[in-house]
Design a protein around this motif. Structure first.
Motif, PDB file in Angstrom:
ATOM      1  N   GLY A   1     -25.255  -7.808   8.605  1.00 52.06           N
ATOM      2  CA  GLY A   1     -26.072  -6.714   8.704  1.00 52.06           C
ATOM      3  C   GLY A   1     -27.091  -6.551   7.859  1.00 52.06           C
ATOM      4  O   GLY A   1     -27.419  -5.206   7.518  1.00 52.06           O
ATOM      5  N   LEU A   2     -27.668  -7.508   7.086  1.00 53.45           N
ATOM      6  CA  LEU A   2     -28.706  -7.331   6.110  1.00 53.45           C
ATOM      7  C   LEU A   2     -30.010  -7.777   6.328  1.00 53.45           C
ATOM      8  O   LEU A   2     -30.673  -8.142   5.523  1.00 53.45           O
ATOM      9  N   LEU A   3     -30.232  -7.924   7.543  1.00 55.84           N
ATOM     10  CA  LEU A   3     -31.601  -8.365   8.096  1.00 55.84           C
ATOM     11  C   LEU A   3     -32.105  -7.216   8.860  1.00 55.84           C
ATOM     12  O   LEU A   3     -31.495  -6.580   9.753  1.00 55.84           O
ATOM     13  N   SER A   4     -33.549  -7.130   8.727  1.00 58.49           N
ATOM     14  CA  SER A   4     -34.365  -5.943   9.024  1.00 58.49           C
ATOM     15  C   SER A   4     -34.220  -5.932  10.831  1.00 58.49           C
ATOM     16  O   SER A   4     -34.541  -7.013  11.269  1.00 58.49           O
ATOM     17  N   GLY A   5     -33.836  -5.045  11.360  1.00 54.68           N
ATOM     18  CA  GLY A   5     -33.750  -4.810  12.807  1.00 54.68           C
ATOM     19  C   GLY A   5     -32.445  -5.202  13.247  1.00 54.68           C
ATOM     20  O   GLY A   5     -32.090  -5.119  14.500  1.00 54.68           O
TER      21      GLY A   5
ATOM     22  N   PRO B   1     -34.066   0.563  -6.760  1.00 60.53           N
ATOM     23  CA  PRO B   1     -33.258   1.472  -7.488  1.00 60.53           C
ATOM     24  C   PRO B   1     -33.451   3.041  -7.443  1.00 60.53           C
ATOM     25  O   PRO B   1     -32.507   3.881  -7.697  1.00 60.53           O
ATOM     26  N   VAL B   2     -34.750   3.285  -6.932  1.00 61.63           N
ATOM     27  CA  VAL B   2     -34.959   4.710  -6.530  1.00 61.63           C
ATOM     28  C   VAL B   2     -34.216   5.148  -5.312  1.00 61.63           C
ATOM     29  O   VAL B   2     -33.761   6.102  -5.415  1.00 61.63           O
ATOM     30  N   ALA B   3     -34.428   4.244  -4.326  1.00 63.07           N
ATOM     31  CA  ALA B   3     -33.840   4.727  -3.215  1.00 63.07           C
ATOM     32  C   ALA B   3     -32.186   4.314  -3.087  1.00 63.07           C
ATOM     33  O   ALA B   3     -31.359   5.062  -2.270  1.00 63.07           O
ATOM     34  N   GLU B   4     -31.814   3.502  -3.873  1.00 65.91           N
ATOM     35  CA  GLU B   4     -30.644   3.084  -4.305  1.00 65.91           C
ATOM     36  C   GLU B   4     -29.999   2.329  -2.949  1.00 65.91           C
ATOM     37  O   GLU B   4     -28.906   2.540  -2.298  1.00 65.91           O
ATOM     38  N   THR B   5     -30.821   1.540  -2.356  1.00 65.23           N
ATOM     39  CA  THR B   5     -30.627   0.884  -1.130  1.00 65.23           C
ATOM     40  C   THR B   5     -30.753  -0.866  -1.334  1.00 65.23           C
ATOM     41  O   THR B   5     -31.870  -0.975  -1.904  1.00 65.23           O
ATOM     42  N   PRO B   6     -30.280  -1.625  -0.455  1.00 64.77           N
ATOM     43  CA  PRO B   6     -30.846  -3.058  -0.473  1.00 64.77           C
ATOM     44  C   PRO B   6     -32.043  -3.237   0.198  1.00 64.77           C
ATOM     45  O   PRO B   6     -32.345  -2.411   1.207  1.00 64.77           O
ATOM     46  N   ILE B   7     -32.831  -4.103  -0.164  1.00 62.42           N
ATOM     47  CA  ILE B   7     -34.202  -4.378   0.399  1.00 62.42           C
ATOM     48  C   ILE B   7     -33.983  -5.342   1.603  1.00 62.42           C
ATOM     49  O   ILE B   7     -33.768  -6.436   1.169  1.00 62.42           O
ATOM     50  N   LEU B   8     -34.040  -5.018   2.765  1.00 65.21           N
ATOM     51  CA  LEU B   8     -33.424  -5.778   3.901  1.00 65.21           C
ATOM     52  C   LEU B   8     -34.625  -6.712   4.279  1.00 65.21           C
ATOM     53  O   LEU B   8     -35.865  -6.446   4.609  1.00 65.21           O
TER      54      LEU B   8
END
Length: 389
Positions: free
Chosen positions: A77-81, A165-172
């Motif tokens: 679940g770590l791929l955009s879309g 780090p700003v949004a505190e989310t992984p970059i997919l």
């Protein structure tokens, strides 16, 4: 720094299972804590679920090659879309339809998923499931080795490009191995050009459309699958009926010939040659044997070797009546009585694949050892058994 339990034995099977579970819709923060606990982190760890997702993305993109990294991230679940708010079954179906997996990765039935038969589509799905399991275990083993060698902390310090780090989310990452897209006609509409476009709205539309397509294709697949079953039954009945009629007619001709002449006509003698060869008429193999030295077969990548069948019973039994199952058809597969090894094996790696050979009353299991040697510049030839394809 997170507290780490030193010299902890890391169970690879448990680690692989827990990492795989992270890709499910219902995964939670507790599931991340289980993974970190297996790795040796104590409960007071400062690694967040989003940071650990970024670690998985980094490991996949740096340790796996090409499309392997992409479908592994899709499974997690770590791929955009293909995010986790889409259930794993729909993600897999969409990936098979819209990616180049069926042409880029699989060894048999290369083609587009939507143009494949139901049996081929089942093969594609099973291939994807096995590939996910294999490469998620590779990721888990990489993290395990890093932790046991004391190098994991250094490896995860730099997550730039993988974590925001700003949004505190992984970059997919965006999918790269997609099917060729049709060029859309340009619309010369000034008002349309002026309308603001929402990426979030477009993304939701794509997901809804993908889910509708997946449901419709699943329904069509079920209908086609049932039609294929019915056609197989009808074909079998027609063949059986034709054989019975043939033998009835042939028997009648032989009786008439016996009454009218001591010597049967030439066409009666040769008519048996006119019977079409059909798989249903092949002699099924009851038993066979395999020599001890053939129960472990070395096979170089890209090479093939004949099934080591000895003493078939009955002697005229056909090899094609055997059922041959591979523990990993992406690495070793059987076709026309030959075992073939994938040529896509990293140098220096050895993979054991177990082949189950089943006759009517007998079964044997052999091991095919696929070894990809590290060959120096002055080496000549391949190392391993089999014949080149």
């Amino acid at each position: 720094m997170p507290e780490i339990e030193k010299n902890k034995h890391i169970n690879l099977k448990d680690l692989t299972s827990e990492i795989s579970h992270l890709g499910n819709v219902n995964s939670s923060n507790e599931d991340y804590l289980k993974v970190l606990e297996i790795l040796g982190y104590k409960s007071s760890t400062l690694i967040s679920p989003a940071q650990f997702d970024a670690i998985l993305i980094k490991a996949a993109k740096t340790q796996l090659r090409g499309i392997r990294a992409e479908f592994t991230m899709m499974a997690l679940g770590l791929l955009s879309g293909y995010e986790r708010d889409i259930d794993i079954g729909t993600r897999r179906l969409n990936y098979l339809q819209y990616s180049n997996y069926t042409r880029e990765f699989v060894k048999k039935y290369k083609g587009f998923y939507n143009e494949a038969t139901p049996d081929q589509q089942d093969y594609y799905m099973q291939s994807l499931l096995k590939a996910e399991e294999y490469y998620i275990e590779k990721l888990a083993n990489f993290l395990k080795e890093k932790m046991e060698s004391g190098k994991l902390e250094e490896y995860i310090k730099d997550l730039s490009g993988y974590y925001d780090p700003v949004a505190e989310t992984p970059i997919l990452p965006e999918p790269e191995y997609t099917k060729e897209k049709k060029i859309k006609a340009e619309v010369n509409d000034d008002e349309d050009d002026m309308l603001p476009k929402s990426k979030g709205f477009e993304k939701r539309q794509e997901k809804d459309w993908g889910e509708q397509i997946a449901k419709e294709l699943s329904r069509i697949k079920t209908i086609l699958h049932n039609m294929v079953k019915i056609l197989k039954v009808l074909t079998g009945a027609i063949i059986l009926f034709s054989i019975i009629r043939f033998w009835q007619a042939n028997s009648a001709n032989m009786r008439n010939s016996y009454i009218t002449s001591d010597v049967p006509p030439a066409e009666t003698i040769s008519s048996i040659d006119d019977i079409p060869i059909d798989d249903a008429l092949l002699v099924e193999m009851d038993t066979f044997s395999i020599d001890e030295e053939d129960k472990i077969i070395p096979l170089a990548p890209g090479y093939s070797k004949k099934l080591p069948i000895k003493d078939p019973s009955p002697p005229d039994a056909a090899i094609s009546t055997l059922e041959v199952q591979s523990s990993d058809e992406n690495i070793v597969w059987e076709k026309d009585g030959y075992l073939t090894a994938s040529d896509d094996i990293p140098a220096g790696e050895r993979i054991d694949v177990y082949i189950t050979i089943i006759a009517k009353k007998h079964k044997e299991i052999i091991c095919v050892q696929v070894v990809s040697p590290i060959i120096s510049d002055d080496a000549e030839g391949l190392v391993g058994g089999g014949n080149a394809e």
